[in-house]
Design a protein around this motif. Structure first.
Motif, PDB file in Angstrom:
ATOM      1  N   LYS A 147      46.156  35.625  34.881  1.00 17.56           N
ATOM      2  CA  LYS A 147      45.339  36.720  35.403  1.00 17.56           C
ATOM      3  C   LYS A 147      46.245  37.875  35.826  1.00 17.56           C
ATOM      4  CE  LYS A 147      41.888  33.733  35.187  1.00 17.56           C
ATOM      5  NZ  LYS A 147      42.574  32.476  34.870  1.00 17.56           N
ATOM      6  N   THR A 148      45.748  39.105  35.654  1.00 13.88           N
ATOM      7  CA  THR A 148      46.466  40.267  36.151  1.00 13.88           C
ATOM      8  C   THR A 148      46.344  40.317  37.675  1.00 13.88           C
ATOM      9  OG1 THR A 148      44.545  41.730  36.052  1.00 13.88           O
ATOM     10  CG2 THR A 148      45.878  41.514  34.027  1.00 13.88           C
TER      11      THR A 148
ATOM     12  N   GLU B  50      45.077  42.669  39.347  1.00 10.98           N
ATOM     13  CA  GLU B  50      43.728  43.180  39.637  1.00 10.98           C
ATOM     14  C   GLU B  50      42.701  42.054  39.529  1.00 10.98           C
ATOM     15  OE1 GLU B  50      45.888  44.585  37.534  1.00 10.98           O
ATOM     16  OE2 GLU B  50      46.394  46.403  38.688  1.00 10.98           O
ATOM     17  N   GLU B  51      42.841  41.223  38.530  1.00  8.43           N
ATOM     18  CA  GLU B  51      41.914  40.098  38.370  1.00  8.43           C
ATOM     19  C   GLU B  51      42.075  39.092  39.503  1.00  8.43           C
ATOM     20  OE1 GLU B  51      41.273  39.924  33.525  1.00  8.43           O
ATOM     21  OE2 GLU B  51      43.051  38.990  34.400  1.00  8.43           O
TER      22      GLU B  51
ATOM     23  N   LEU C  32      40.140  40.257  42.438  1.00  5.06           N
ATOM     24  CA  LEU C  32      38.714  39.985  42.264  1.00  5.06           C
ATOM     25  C   LEU C  32      38.422  38.509  42.542  1.00  5.06           C
ATOM     26  CD1 LEU C  32      37.916  42.043  39.021  1.00  5.06           C
ATOM     27  CD2 LEU C  32      37.312  42.629  41.376  1.00  5.06           C
ATOM     28  N   MET C  33      39.325  37.645  42.111  1.00  8.80           N
ATOM     29  CA  MET C  33      39.147  36.216  42.371  1.00  8.80           C
ATOM     30  C   MET C  33      39.271  35.914  43.863  1.00  8.80           C
ATOM     31  SD  MET C  33      40.829  34.200  39.150  1.00  8.80           S
ATOM     32  CE  MET C  33      39.955  32.722  39.665  1.00  8.80           C
TER      33      MET C  33
ATOM     34  N   ASN D  55      31.805  39.556  40.329  1.00  5.93           N
ATOM     35  CA  ASN D  55      32.677  40.366  39.461  1.00  5.93           C
ATOM     36  C   ASN D  55      33.197  39.571  38.267  1.00  5.93           C
ATOM     37  OD1 ASN D  55      32.496  42.635  41.219  1.00  5.93           O
ATOM     38  ND2 ASN D  55      34.078  41.737  42.538  1.00  5.93           N
ATOM     39  N   GLU D  56      32.364  38.639  37.787  1.00 13.60           N
ATOM     40  CA  GLU D  56      32.644  37.821  36.604  1.00 13.60           C
ATOM     41  C   GLU D  56      33.721  36.760  36.834  1.00 13.60           C
ATOM     42  OE1 GLU D  56      33.475  40.379  33.307  1.00 13.60           O
ATOM     43  OE2 GLU D  56      31.456  41.252  33.285  1.00 13.60           O
ATOM     44  N   PHE D  57      34.122  36.530  38.097  1.00 10.59           N
ATOM     45  CA  PHE D  57      35.121  35.507  38.394  1.00 10.59           C
ATOM     46  C   PHE D  57      34.581  34.523  39.432  1.00 10.59           C
ATOM     47  CE2 PHE D  57      37.854  38.829  36.664  1.00 10.59           C
ATOM     48  CZ  PHE D  57      38.692  38.097  35.841  1.00 10.59           C
TER      49      PHE D  57
ATOM     50  N   GLY E 125      38.764  30.854  36.695  1.00 14.99           N
ATOM     51  CA  GLY E 125      38.766  32.250  36.253  1.00 14.99           C
ATOM     52  C   GLY E 125      37.367  32.717  35.911  1.00 14.99           C
ATOM     53  N   ARG E 126      37.208  33.251  34.723  1.00 12.05           N
ATOM     54  CA  ARG E 126      35.879  33.668  34.262  1.00 12.05           C
ATOM     55  C   ARG E 126      34.991  32.451  33.987  1.00 12.05           C
ATOM     56  NH1 ARG E 126      35.793  39.150  33.141  1.00 12.05           N
ATOM     57  NH2 ARG E 126      37.857  40.097  32.978  1.00 12.05           N
TER      58      ARG E 126
END
Length: 273
Positions: free
Chosen positions: A6-7, A9-10, A13-14, A101-103, A172-173
């Motif tokens: 994951k970045t 930024e991701e 969000l997680m 946020n999709e996570f 993750g997603r």
């Protein structure tokens, strides 16, 4: 399958998703008491998660019927909420997921219901400590087996059974990504950790045998000898080569009036290495 890094930024969000779960468990902490049903707690959790801009991560996942996995006493994981009241002296593992946020966030804690037996209290303490023992191994240069070995040695040295068939996982997603994270293993074995990976580490430790069985509902897992089981879980990312815990137990401790610096102490230990 391969590990999905994951970045930054991701990962942030997680962290949001993980903290929604942490706050949900914190809200539930003051509600866990004798006479309360797990179905009532489940409804509170669903409402809380939706009010915080997320959706329950477990509800409908693989056709699971509820927001929470609620596993009292000899149940290990995946217990289905029902209308049976909790009793003084019970323990209850509450496993919760949220999608925002999709996570996903995915996080668990085993609560005492009133006063519990000393040997059960010790089971909870050792299982929670084993979680941090495992997380400390989540570093660049290490492998899946290093985490599993550390958890297994710590808990078996204390005389407990480590569940084999159920494991932590990448996150993750999707709720379940690569790699699987067993709570037993051999040092230097398994997939190598990479920067940006996020996993849910979740020791499941039994007071007696490590063996388990499944109820006819297709979900509930319980110990083969019907002795109590404990379950604790954190979401953890590898950032700059070291583990960073995205979830927290602090909301639980605040609700229960417990003073604990375990997470800060753990971070300080990592910085000192």
């Amino acid at each position: 399958m391969s590990i999905i890094p994951k970045t930054r930024e991701e990962i942030e969000l997680m962290r949001e998703s993980a903290l929604i779960v942490s706050k949900t468990l914190g809200m539930l902490a003051s509600e866990v008491k004798p006479g309360v049903t797990t179905m009532h707690l489940d409804k509170l959790a669903e409402e809380f998660i939706r009010d915080h801009g997320a959706v329950p991560g477990f509800l409908g996942l693989y056709d699971f019927p509820n927001t929470l996995c609620m596993s009292p006493n000899e149940q290990v994981v995946h217990g289905i909420p029902n209308h049976t009241p909790l009793e003084e002296g019970d323990i209850i593992s509450i496993d919760c997921g949220a999608l925002k946020n999709e996570f996903y966030g995915d996080h668990a804690y085993t609560f005492a219901v009133g006063e519990i037996a000393p040997e059960v209290s010790e089971l909870l303490r050792i299982t929670k400590e084993s979680l941090y023992v495992g997380i400390a191994e989540l570093k660049i240069g290490k492998r899946v087996g290093d985490v599993g070995y550390a958890i297994q040695k710590f808990t078996e040295d204390a005389g407990y059974g480590v569940v084999r068939e159920l494991v932590g996982h990448g996150l993750g997603r999707k709720m379940h990504e690569d790699p699987e994270m067993p709570n037993y293993g051999r040092r230097g074995k398994g997939k190598k950790f990479i920067e940006g990976m996020v996993v849910a580490i979740e020791p499941m430790t039994n007071l007696g045998t490590h063996r388990i069985k499944q109820l006819s509902d297709g979900w509930t897992i319980l110990t083969a000898d019907k002795k109590p089981s404990a379950h604790f879980e954190h979401d953890v990312a590898i950032i700059d080569g070291k583990p960073e815990i995205l979830s927290t137990f602090k909301y639980i401790y605040q609700a229960l009036g417990i003073e604990s610096d375990e997470e800060d102490a753990f971070r300080q230990e990592l910085l000192a290495v």
